[in-house]
Write an enzyme that holds these catalytic residues in place. Sequence first.
Site, PDB file in Angstrom:
ATOM      1  N   ASP A 118      -3.402  -4.561  -2.583  1.00 56.24           N
ATOM      2  CA  ASP A 118      -2.541  -3.776  -1.689  1.00 56.24           C
ATOM      3  C   ASP A 118      -3.353  -3.353  -0.468  1.00 56.24           C
ATOM      4  O   ASP A 118      -4.390  -2.713  -0.597  1.00 56.24           O
ATOM      5  CB  ASP A 118      -2.034  -2.536  -2.431  1.00 56.24           C
ATOM      6  CG  ASP A 118      -0.913  -1.819  -1.695  1.00 56.24           C
ATOM      7  OD1 ASP A 118      -0.898  -1.856  -0.455  1.00 56.24           O
ATOM      8  OD2 ASP A 118      -0.062  -1.205  -2.367  1.00 56.24           O
ATOM      9  N   LYS A 122      -1.733   2.220   6.265  1.00 56.90           N
ATOM     10  CA  LYS A 122      -1.896   3.473   7.010  1.00 56.90           C
ATOM     11  C   LYS A 122      -3.317   4.006   6.857  1.00 56.90           C
ATOM     12  O   LYS A 122      -3.873   4.002   5.765  1.00 56.90           O
ATOM     13  CB  LYS A 122      -0.882   4.507   6.532  1.00 56.90           C
ATOM     14  CG  LYS A 122       0.566   4.105   6.816  1.00 56.90           C
ATOM     15  CD  LYS A 122       1.537   5.175   6.369  1.00 56.90           C
ATOM     16  CE  LYS A 122       2.963   4.759   6.682  1.00 56.90           C
ATOM     17  NZ  LYS A 122       3.962   5.770   6.244  1.00 56.90           N
TER      18      LYS A 122
END
Length: 213
Positions: A118, A122
């Site tokens: 993943d 951000k």
Amino acid sequence: MRLRKKPWIKDEIITYDRWVVNEPNEYRGRWDEWFQNKAPIHLELGTGKGNFVVTLAEKHADCNFIGVEIKEEVLIAAVRKSVEKGLKNIAFLWFNINDIEDVFAKDEVSRIYLNFSDPWPKNRHAKRRLTHRGFLEKYKKILNKGGQIHLKTDNEPLFEFSLNEFSEQGFQLRNITFDLHNSRFEEAKKVMTEYEQRFVKQGLKIYRFEAVV
């Protein structure tokens, strides 16, 4: 740290006790007892449906492979592949990777695979990336001298972030490519994850490097 037994997998997981280690922390420092040999241990962190790690285990009987996955239903899909092939040199664990030092002792692991982790895009979530220096420090503790980390991703920002993190943490980087399937690294192309197979069909670039402790 027991595997959570959802109702629909309860009966099946009992059958797979030979492959799924429900209390992995009990084998910390003595995984050779689980495998009943002292072969090198290779981990895949985030094993998904298991195509990558199962294929490696099938090809390399001289190594022991451990697939780590947090999603139970995905983990079971990976285990089924090993059961069908009758593999003896593979195990599967369900645990939070933050706790990896509770499961593996110092110098116990020879190689770690990070495949399509993943990217947590951000900035405020950077510490969650499996290539953040916080995780790298943990990997360095469980890897033996000369131990390796092999990374693949389709995410260029994560790849660049990872290159910088590994370099700043003192890893030696090698075999770096920004387009694996159009590179000279033939061996690295042969074993793919399910994600990778799909991305390659779509013509997407796969980024890869190896890092040595």
